[in-house]
Enzyme design. Structure first.
Site, PDB file in Angstrom:
ATOM      1  N   GLU A   1      14.780  12.558  25.848  1.00  0.00           N
ATOM      2  CA  GLU A   1      14.828  12.076  26.684  1.00  0.00           C
ATOM      3  C   GLU A   1      16.306  12.125  27.816  1.00  0.00           C
ATOM      4  O   GLU A   1      15.431  11.427  28.786  1.00  0.00           O
ATOM      5  CB  GLU A   1      14.971  10.809  26.204  1.00  0.00           C
ATOM      6  CG  GLU A   1      13.355  10.748  25.424  1.00  0.00           C
ATOM      7  CD  GLU A   1      13.302   9.526  24.499  1.00  0.00           C
ATOM      8  OE1 GLU A   1      12.092   8.504  24.274  1.00  0.00           O
ATOM      9  OE2 GLU A   1      14.571   8.867  24.078  1.00  0.00           O
TER      10      GLU A   1
ATOM     11  N   GLU B   1      10.989  10.963  16.896  1.00  0.00           N
ATOM     12  CA  GLU B   1      10.869   9.913  16.077  1.00  0.00           C
ATOM     13  C   GLU B   1       9.451   9.270  15.503  1.00  0.00           C
ATOM     14  O   GLU B   1      10.265   7.994  14.169  1.00  0.00           O
ATOM     15  CB  GLU B   1      10.524   8.999  17.661  1.00  0.00           C
ATOM     16  CG  GLU B   1      12.044   8.636  18.487  1.00  0.00           C
ATOM     17  CD  GLU B   1      12.192  10.088  19.304  1.00  0.00           C
ATOM     18  OE1 GLU B   1      13.089   9.428  19.855  1.00  0.00           O
ATOM     19  OE2 GLU B   1      11.329  10.473  19.377  1.00  0.00           O
TER      20      GLU B   1
END
Length: 261
Positions: free
Chosen positions: A116, A136
């Site tokens: 990210e 995740e």
């Protein structure tokens, strides 16, 4: 002349000035540069330096020890929570409003929050041995710092969804083939490629680079009519600047332009 400073007493982030380029190195190699509160605050401080120092025009974000970043430090998470910095997001980058370009130089792993961080940058160079992943969902978490928002716009939709929903990694050569990586390098050369790319940006008008980057931000997702309406107030003053006049003179005189910052 290059100078080197550290951003905190633990040296978890290193900064180096290279002719108008600020190299920001995540320096927790023993945990693949996982982001804890200390590292997050230090990266945010380095990005503030980039934004406020008129002599710095481009940032390069990289990691020490052969890896970019393994994301949030899960050992620190129970006590520290997600290491966001105010309203600027993970490590002060993923939600930050910036005016200067930042390039991610990726070696090894860029996973979870580390990916990210790379997605929040404007350009990416990567070694052919690097890889990207958003695992995740396999940890009961969400890629909430831009992964689920940005990735489907950077890769073909179904490939992005495969990464998001299965936690599958994407090797850097495949990422480059799909346009996610600007330059693919041999192992160990991603930083040099990023600095060379930064030098190409730095050769252009700082004002024009800043406004061009802002136009991309404010017009993304708009139709043409709305996009021009958002763009024109930003571009109109540029044509009256000293930089615009200097660019025209330099072209006519067949010489490199001498930009003012």
């Amino acid at each position: 002349m290059n100078t080197q400073d550290t951003q905190d007493t633990e040296h978890v982030v290193l900064t180096e000035r290279r002719d108008g380029v600020l190299v920001i190195t995540l320096n927790r190699p023993h945990v693949r540069n996982a982001v804890n509160r200390s590292l997050a605050d230090a990266v945010a401080g380095a990005l503030t330096l980039l934004e406020t120092d008129p002599g710095l025009l481009v940032g390069v974000l990289t990691g020490a020890g052969g890896h970019f970043c393994s994301g949030m430090d899960l050992k620190a998470f129970p006590d520290e929570g997600v290491p966001r910095v105010a309203d600027r997001g993970l490590a002060g980058l993923t939600r930050a409003r910036r005016t200067k370009p930042v390039i991610a130089a990726v070696e090894g792993a860029a996973v979870a929050g580390g990916f990210e961080l790379a997605l929040a940058c404007d350009l990416i160079t990567a070694a052919d041995t690097a890889f990207f992943a958003l695992p995740e969902v396999a940890r009961g978490l969400i890629a909430s710092e831009g992964g689920a928002i940005r990735l489907p716009g950077r890769l073909p939709y179904h490939l992005a969804m495969e990464m998001l929903l299965t936690a599958s990694p994407l090797p850097a050569p495949d990422a480059a083939r799909h346009g996610l990586v600007n330059q693919l390098t041999d192992g160990g050369d991603a930083l040099d490629a990023a600095i060379a790319l930064a030098a190409r940006i730095r050769a252009n008008s700082p004002d024009a680079v800043r406004i061009t980057r802002r136009i991309v931000e404010v017009t993304r997702g708009l139709d043409d009519h709305a996009a021009f309406a958002a763009q024109d107030p930003l571009t109109a003053p540029v044509f009256r600047t000293a930089s615009a006049a200097e660019g025209a003179r330099a072209f006519c005189e067949k010489r490199p332009p001498a930009w003012t910052h």
